[in-house]
Design an enzyme around this catalytic site. Structure first.
Site, PDB file in Angstrom:
ATOM      1  N   GLU A 128       0.818  -1.209   0.000  1.00 51.02           N
ATOM      2  CA  GLU A 128       0.000   0.000   0.000  1.00 51.02           C
ATOM      3  C   GLU A 128       0.853   1.261   0.000  1.00 51.02           C
ATOM      4  O   GLU A 128       1.953   1.275   0.554  1.00 51.02           O
ATOM      5  CB  GLU A 128      -0.873   0.024   1.259  1.00 51.02           C
ATOM      6  CG  GLU A 128      -1.975  -0.998   1.211  1.00 51.02           C
ATOM      7  CD  GLU A 128      -2.795  -1.012   2.481  1.00 51.02           C
ATOM      8  OE1 GLU A 128      -3.988  -1.299   2.382  1.00 51.02           O
ATOM      9  OE2 GLU A 128      -2.253  -0.743   3.556  1.00 51.02           O
TER      10      GLU A 128
ATOM     11  N   CYS B 174       3.453   8.571   0.702  1.00 57.40           N
ATOM     12  CA  CYS B 174       4.052   7.700   1.708  1.00 57.40           C
ATOM     13  C   CYS B 174       4.273   6.348   1.035  1.00 57.40           C
ATOM     14  O   CYS B 174       3.327   5.710   0.576  1.00 57.40           O
ATOM     15  CB  CYS B 174       3.076   7.597   2.885  1.00 57.40           C
ATOM     16  SG  CYS B 174       3.614   6.456   4.149  1.00 57.40           S
TER      17      CYS B 174
ATOM     18  N   CYS C  78       6.658  -6.620   7.502  1.00 55.80           N
ATOM     19  CA  CYS C  78       7.785  -6.069   8.258  1.00 55.80           C
ATOM     20  C   CYS C  78       8.233  -7.108   9.276  1.00 55.80           C
ATOM     21  O   CYS C  78       7.415  -7.846   9.823  1.00 55.80           O
ATOM     22  CB  CYS C  78       7.356  -4.790   8.964  1.00 55.80           C
ATOM     23  SG  CYS C  78       8.714  -3.978   9.845  1.00 55.80           S
TER      24      CYS C  78
ATOM     25  N   CYS D 157       6.745  -4.448  15.844  1.00 56.07           N
ATOM     26  CA  CYS D 157       6.263  -3.408  16.770  1.00 56.07           C
ATOM     27  C   CYS D 157       4.803  -3.745  17.094  1.00 56.07           C
ATOM     28  O   CYS D 157       3.991  -3.948  16.178  1.00 56.07           O
ATOM     29  CB  CYS D 157       6.364  -2.015  16.146  1.00 56.07           C
ATOM     30  SG  CYS D 157       8.061  -1.561  15.709  1.00 56.07           S
TER      31      CYS D 157
ATOM     32  N   CYS E 262       1.702  -1.675  15.536  1.00 54.31           N
ATOM     33  CA  CYS E 262       1.689  -1.378  14.097  1.00 54.31           C
ATOM     34  C   CYS E 262       1.002  -2.489  13.310  1.00 54.31           C
ATOM     35  O   CYS E 262       1.321  -3.671  13.477  1.00 54.31           O
ATOM     36  CB  CYS E 262       3.126  -1.186  13.614  1.00 54.31           C
ATOM     37  SG  CYS E 262       3.229  -0.869  11.851  1.00 54.31           S
TER      38      CYS E 262
ATOM     39  N   CYS F 248      -0.719   6.529   9.813  1.00 56.99           N
ATOM     40  CA  CYS F 248       0.526   5.868  10.189  1.00 56.99           C
ATOM     41  C   CYS F 248       0.229   4.564  10.898  1.00 56.99           C
ATOM     42  O   CYS F 248      -0.581   4.525  11.823  1.00 56.99           O
ATOM     43  CB  CYS F 248       1.296   6.716  11.196  1.00 56.99           C
ATOM     44  SG  CYS F 248       1.985   8.162  10.514  1.00 56.99           S
TER      45      CYS F 248
END
Ligand code: SAH
Length: 350
Positions: free
Chosen positions: A99, A112, A119, A123, A126, A339
Site C-alpha cells: 500500500e 508515503c 515487516c 512493533c 503497528c 501511520c
C-alpha cells in the site's frame, strides 16, 4: 497489463541513467538514447514505450518485446470523504500486495511509500507488523509507487516519506537507490530535503547513512523513553538500546549537521505519561531535532489513543523542551491510511 505480467517482461522503472545508457549501447544504439529513456520514465512519467516518440520506431519495437514500464499494477484505491487522502493498493509481479498513500494538505502533496511487503520488526502497535515479513521490494517497485501516485495526483508531489509498510533500513541499498532516483535532476527532481527516510532504529544503518553523507532527511521512531517500556512495544530495542540509538542519532547529526525528526506515537497508558514527557525532554536535550507526536491510530482493540485532554497535557509538558514539537493528526484514518494502519491481509485493503 495482466498479459504483460504473465509474459514476464522486465520493468523499466527502477533502472538508473547509467543502466539505461548501457542497455542502449548493448542494443547498438547511441548512449544518449539511454538519457532519453531515463527522461521518459522519470520526468515525463510515460507508461507506454510506444509513446516515446523521440526513440526510433524500430528500437521501441525491440524494447517492447522484452520490457514494460510498470513494476506494479494498481489493484484498488480508496479516497477519504474529505478527498485529501487516497490509499492505493498495488499488486507486485509475484502476487503480493502493498500500500501507498497520497496526501494533500494545502500546497503540500506527500506520498508515503512502502519499502517491504510486511515487516520483520514486530512493533506491537503497528498493523504492518501483523503481516510478518514477506519480502523486500525492488527499486522499481518502490519508485513505481511514486510514479503512479504522481500520475494520479492533479498536483506535483512535493514530499516523499518512506513511512509505509516495512523498515526502510532493512532494505537499505534499494531504498537509497530509489531515493537517488527520485532526487535525480534529469528525472523526478525532488529535493533531497523533501525526501524523508524513517527508521525504527536500525543503529548500524543510521551510522552507515551518516558515513555515506546522504542528504535525505532522517526520521527515527522513538515511541518510548526507557528501555523497559520501549522493548515491550518495539522488540528492536532489545538489540539496540535507547542509549545506542541516541548515540547514533548524535553521530548522524555531527556528520550531517542535519536536524533529525523523532516520531513519538502516543498510546494510552503505554507511552503517554507525564514521566514519559519529562524523560523525552531529557533524552533529546542535546540533539538538534524536532519531535513529531503521533496520536495512536487504532486498527484493533489492543491499544487506544489517549483522549484529547491527555494529549494536550503531554504536549504542554513538552512546552519547555529544547526541541520543536509538532503533532501529526494522521490523515486518512477514516480509510485506514494513517501511520501504522497499512496492512494487507488476504488481498483486501484492511
Ligand atoms: N519502520 C519505519 C517506517 C514505517 S512506520 C519506522 O518505524 O519508522 C511509520 C511511522 O508510523 C513510525 O513512526 C511508527 O512509529 C508509526 N506508527 C506505527 N504504527 C502506528 C499506529 N498504529 N498509530 C500511529 N503511528 C504508528
Amino acid at each position: 497489463m495482466n498479459n504483460e505480467r504473465k509474459s514476464k517482461k522486465v520493468p523499466l522503472t527502477g533502472m538508473t541513467k547509467s543502466e539505461f545508457e548501457q542497455m542502449c549501447v548493448d542494443y547498438d544504439e547511441p548512449e544518449f538514447r539511454g538519457r532519453q529513456l531515463f527522461h521518459w520514465i522519470y520526468a515525463q512519467k510515460e507508461r507506454d514505450i510506444q509513446e516515446m516518440d523521440n526513440l526510433p520506431k524500430k528500437f521501441r519495437e525491440t524494447l517492447m518485446k522484452k520490457y514494460r514500464v510498470p513494476s506494479l499494477e494498481i489493484a484498488e484505491s480508496s479516497t477519504s470523504p474529505s478527498l485529501k487522502t487516497t490509499k492505493y493498493l498495488f499488486k507486485i509481479s509475484t502476487g503480493e500486495k502493498i500500500e501507498s498513500v497520497l496526501m494533500e494538505d494545502g500546497g503540500r502533496i506527500t506520498v508515503c511509500l512502502s519499502t517491504q511487503v510486511g515487516c520483520a520488526l514486530g512493533c506491537t502497535f503497528c498493523a504492518t507488523a501483523k503481516m510478518g515479513f514477506q519480502k523486500n521490494l525492488t527499486v522499481g517497485e518502490i519508485v513505481d509507487q511514486f510514479l503512479q501516485l504522481q500520475n494520479a495526483s492533479k498536483h506535483r508531489v512535493t514530499n516523499v516519506v518512506f513511512m509505509g509498510m516495512g523498515e526502510p533500513f532493512l532494505n537499505y541499498d534499494r531504498v537509497i537507490k530509489a531515493a537517488e532516483l527520485l532526487n535525480h535532476s534529469e528525472g523526478v527532481h525532488l529535493g533531497s530535503g523533501k525526501i524523508t527516510i524513517s527508521t525504527a532504529g536500525v543503529v548500524s544503518k543510521i551510522i552507515r547513512f551518516a558515513d555515506e553523507g546522504w542528504k535525505f532527511k532522517l526520521a527515527i521512531s522513538l515511541n518510548g523513553t526507557n528501555d523497559k517500556n520501549r522493548s515491550e512495544i518495539m522488540p528492536i530495542n532489545k538489540k539496540h538500546s535507547i542509549n545506542d540509538l541516541i548515540s547514533a542519532a548524535c553521530y548522524y547529526h555531527d556528520k550531517s549537521k542535519s536536524f533529525i525528526t523523532f516520531e513519538y506515537v502516543l498510546i494510552r497508558d503505554v507511552t503517554d505519561s507525564m514521566t514519559d514527557a519529562r524523560r523525552l525532554k531529557i533524552l533529546l536535550k542535546d540533539i538538534p531535532c524536532k519531535v513529531n507526536v503521533i496520536p495512536y491510530n487504532s486498527f484493533d482493540d489492543s491499544y487506544q489513543r489517549p483522549d484529547k485532554n491527555r494529549i494536550t497535557k503531554f504536549l504542554d509538558e513538552l512546552n519547555s523542551a529544547s526541541f520543536t514539537v509538532t503533532v501529526r493528526w494522521s490523515r486518512g484514518t477514516d480509510i485506514n491510511a494513517g501511520c501504522g494502519q497499512l496492512s494487507v491481509m488476504g488481498g483486501s485493503v484492511t
